[in-house]
Enzyme design. Structure first.
Site, PDB file in Angstrom:
ATOM      1  N   SER A 171      16.492 -11.052   1.037  1.00 32.59           N
ATOM      2  CA  SER A 171      15.399 -10.185   1.476  1.00 32.59           C
ATOM      3  C   SER A 171      14.169 -10.936   1.967  1.00 32.59           C
ATOM      4  O   SER A 171      13.394 -10.390   2.744  1.00 32.59           O
ATOM      5  CB  SER A 171      15.006  -9.239   0.340  1.00 32.59           C
ATOM      6  OG  SER A 171      14.765  -9.955  -0.856  1.00 32.59           O
ATOM      7  N   HIS A 231      19.702  -4.952   1.986  1.00 34.08           N
ATOM      8  CA  HIS A 231      19.213  -5.148   3.357  1.00 34.08           C
ATOM      9  C   HIS A 231      20.340  -5.189   4.384  1.00 34.08           C
ATOM     10  O   HIS A 231      20.080  -5.385   5.572  1.00 34.08           O
ATOM     11  CB  HIS A 231      18.378  -6.423   3.448  1.00 34.08           C
ATOM     12  CG  HIS A 231      16.968  -6.243   2.973  1.00 34.08           C
ATOM     13  ND1 HIS A 231      16.000  -5.629   3.744  1.00 34.08           N
ATOM     14  CD2 HIS A 231      16.365  -6.566   1.811  1.00 34.08           C
ATOM     15  CE1 HIS A 231      14.857  -5.610   3.080  1.00 34.08           C
ATOM     16  NE2 HIS A 231      15.051  -6.172   1.895  1.00 34.08           N
ATOM     17  N   LYS A 260      16.241   1.912   2.195  1.00 28.38           N
ATOM     18  CA  LYS A 260      15.790   1.094   3.344  1.00 28.38           C
ATOM     19  C   LYS A 260      16.289   1.730   4.628  1.00 28.38           C
ATOM     20  O   LYS A 260      15.724   2.741   5.049  1.00 28.38           O
ATOM     21  CB  LYS A 260      16.228  -0.351   3.118  1.00 28.38           C
ATOM     22  CG  LYS A 260      15.394  -0.965   1.984  1.00 28.38           C
ATOM     23  CD  LYS A 260      15.828  -2.322   1.527  1.00 28.38           C
ATOM     24  CE  LYS A 260      14.843  -2.807   0.456  1.00 28.38           C
ATOM     25  NZ  LYS A 260      15.425  -3.708  -0.517  1.00 28.38           N
TER      26      LYS A 260
HETATM   27  C1  LIG Z   1      14.996  -3.612  -1.985  1.00 27.93           C
HETATM   28  C2  LIG Z   1      16.097  -4.317  -2.684  1.00 27.93           C
HETATM   29  C3  LIG Z   1      16.675  -3.775  -3.825  1.00 27.93           C
HETATM   30  C4  LIG Z   1      16.145  -2.533  -4.487  1.00 27.93           C
HETATM   31  O1  LIG Z   1      16.431  -1.399  -3.765  1.00 27.93           O
HETATM   32  P1  LIG Z   1      15.548  -0.072  -4.009  1.00 27.93           P
HETATM   33  O2  LIG Z   1      16.421   1.022  -3.531  1.00 27.93           O
HETATM   34  O3  LIG Z   1      14.289  -0.240  -3.232  1.00 27.93           O
HETATM   35  O4  LIG Z   1      15.292  -0.005  -5.469  1.00 27.93           O
HETATM   36  C5  LIG Z   1      17.745  -4.440  -4.398  1.00 27.93           C
HETATM   37  N1  LIG Z   1      18.217  -5.597  -3.875  1.00 27.93           N
HETATM   38  C6  LIG Z   1      17.668  -6.150  -2.776  1.00 27.93           C
HETATM   39  C7  LIG Z   1      18.234  -7.421  -2.231  1.00 27.93           C
HETATM   40  C8  LIG Z   1      16.576  -5.536  -2.154  1.00 27.93           C
HETATM   41  O5  LIG Z   1      16.029  -6.091  -1.085  1.00 27.93           O
END
Ligand SMILES: *Cc1c(COP(=O)(O)O)cnc(C)c1O
Length: 404
Positions: free
Chosen positions: A187, A215, A246
């Protein structure tokens, strides 16, 4: 009357905040005044938004909004209970069936967030006699899940297959279960996890293979099916986590795998057992988002075209967007490496003043000395918006001595 100032019991927190202020890395939350769009207003100021994870523009797509309203009118605003008590609604099951079909797996379970999916799953499937082999840049939710499991955690150097194999080899005679786990897309740097090579290693040593595709969901693979599809590793990854927060545009996380994995999580994953399920509107928006992923692959094509253009221009201007002392991005995640934390935060603030929203990220989210602003392209940015952002980035970076 509002509560009095911090009492002595919490004075140590104030000391830490003062320390952040002294280092220049204390931040205030930027407040979005309208929709999560390519151009929108934060703190009353219109900016080109390069900070959101709304990769495909679905967070404010009219069809998703419509689906949320219809589901709310039909089923109400809340589910009223945790899934295992009385809070499993028909629409929750429909979403899980839809995701399982989309990902070509037997079954799927949806959690309240991607964080809950990772932390809840890792901590449920491993115990204190087991081992977790985790990439050093894996997401915090994986790290927390690993800690909660009480398994022994072995961290391998970022995408270092030799190191990972060495650790697996050392554990070959240990009796516990082993889990190899990686982000599908990292990320903070935007590089793609070595899902293919790690799955082969896991296979060789009889380890469970798990991928966190937060992601990668909606970004990588056919119609956004994720990193397993990207690498053609169907059937080789035991646990696939994705997010609905996302690219999917709404909120939630999911786990895909075999029927027994999912049934086990129904019985043992603590966020599933002890935290209330999504409002029906959330499930409805996600179902509509998967319909759109299936019908409109051109959104993903636009996302990648914007990515190629923007990153190409940044390189041409001489920006460090990773690849020397940090991993090279391979996705729409675009780090602009600055080095010192204070400098990254100053750059982010200066860009905001000039109409570009790009978040500054410093230690402990990224290693000391590798502070950056992180930008994310979306399918909905126009070429004109990207050109304007590039012009601003160049001007501000030159003024601050970040670009020669
Ligand atoms: C954003 C993210 C999460 C968490 O996801 P949410 O739905 O926002 O809780 C988990 N793992 C990675 C790699 C992320 O970038």
């Amino acid at each position: 009357m509002t509560q009095a100032a911090t009492r002595p019991q919490l004075a140590h927190l104030t000391a830490i905040l003062n320390d952040l202020r002294a280092k220049g890395t204390h931040f205030k939350l930027r407040v979005l005044d309208d929709q999560q769009a390519p151009v929108c207003r934060y703190d009353g100021k219109q900016v080109i938004n390069l900070a959101s994870n709304n990769y495909l523009g679905l967070a404010n797509d009219p069809r998703l909004i419509e689906a949320a309203i219809a589901a709310t009118q039909a089923f109400g605003v809340g589910s009223g209970a945790v899934r295992t008590i009385a809070g499993t609604m028909r629409i929750h099951m429909e979403l899980e069936e839809k995701i399982a079909r989309f990902k070509n797996v037997e079954a799927c379970v949806v959690f309240q967030s991607g964080f809950a999916a990772n932390a809840g799953t890792v901590s449920a499937i491993l115990g204190k006699d087991d081992f977790i082999l985790s990439d050093e840049l894996n997401h915090a939710s994986i790290i927390d899940g690993a800690r909660l499991s009480r398994a022994t955690i072995k961290v391998f150097r970022h995408k270092d297959m030799v190191h990972c194999e060495q650790l697996l080899h050392e554990l070959a005679d240990a009796p516990g279960h082993k889990l190899v786990i990686t982000d599908g897309v990292f990320s903070m740097d935007g590089d793609i996890g070595a899902v293919d090579k790690l799955a082969a290693l896991a296979e060789k040593y009889g380890a469970i293979m798990m991928v966190d595709d937060a992601h990668a969901s909606g970004v990588l693979g056919r119609n956004g099916r994720g990193s397993v599809d990207h690498f053609g590793m169907h059937g080789k990854v035991d646990v696939q986590v994705g997010t609905l927060s996302k690219a999917i545009g709404s909120l939630g996380g999911y786990v895909c795998g075999s029927k027994d994995l999912i049934d086990y999580l129904y019985h043992r994953a603590r966020p599933f057992l002890f935290s209330t399920s999504h409002p029906p509107s959330v499930a409805a928006t996600c179902i509509e988002a998967f319909n759109i992923l299936e019908k409109e692959p051109e959104r993903i094509e636009r996302l990648w075209a914007n990515t190629r253009y923007f990153q190409g221009e940044l390189k041409r201007l001489g920006f460090n967007i990773g690849g020397v002392n940090t991993p090279a991005t391979e996705t729409p995640i675009t780090p602009l490496i600055v080095g010192e934390g204070r400098k990254a935060m100053d750059l982010s603030r200066a860009l905001f003043d000039e109409g570009v929203m790009a978040t500054g990220i410093a230690f402990p989210t990224v290693p000391e000395g590798k502070a950056r602003i992180r930008m994310i392209l979306t399918s909905e940015h126009t070429r004109g918006e990207l050109d304007q952002a590039l012009e601003t980035l160049e001007r501000v970076a030159r003024r601050m001595g970040i670009l020669g």
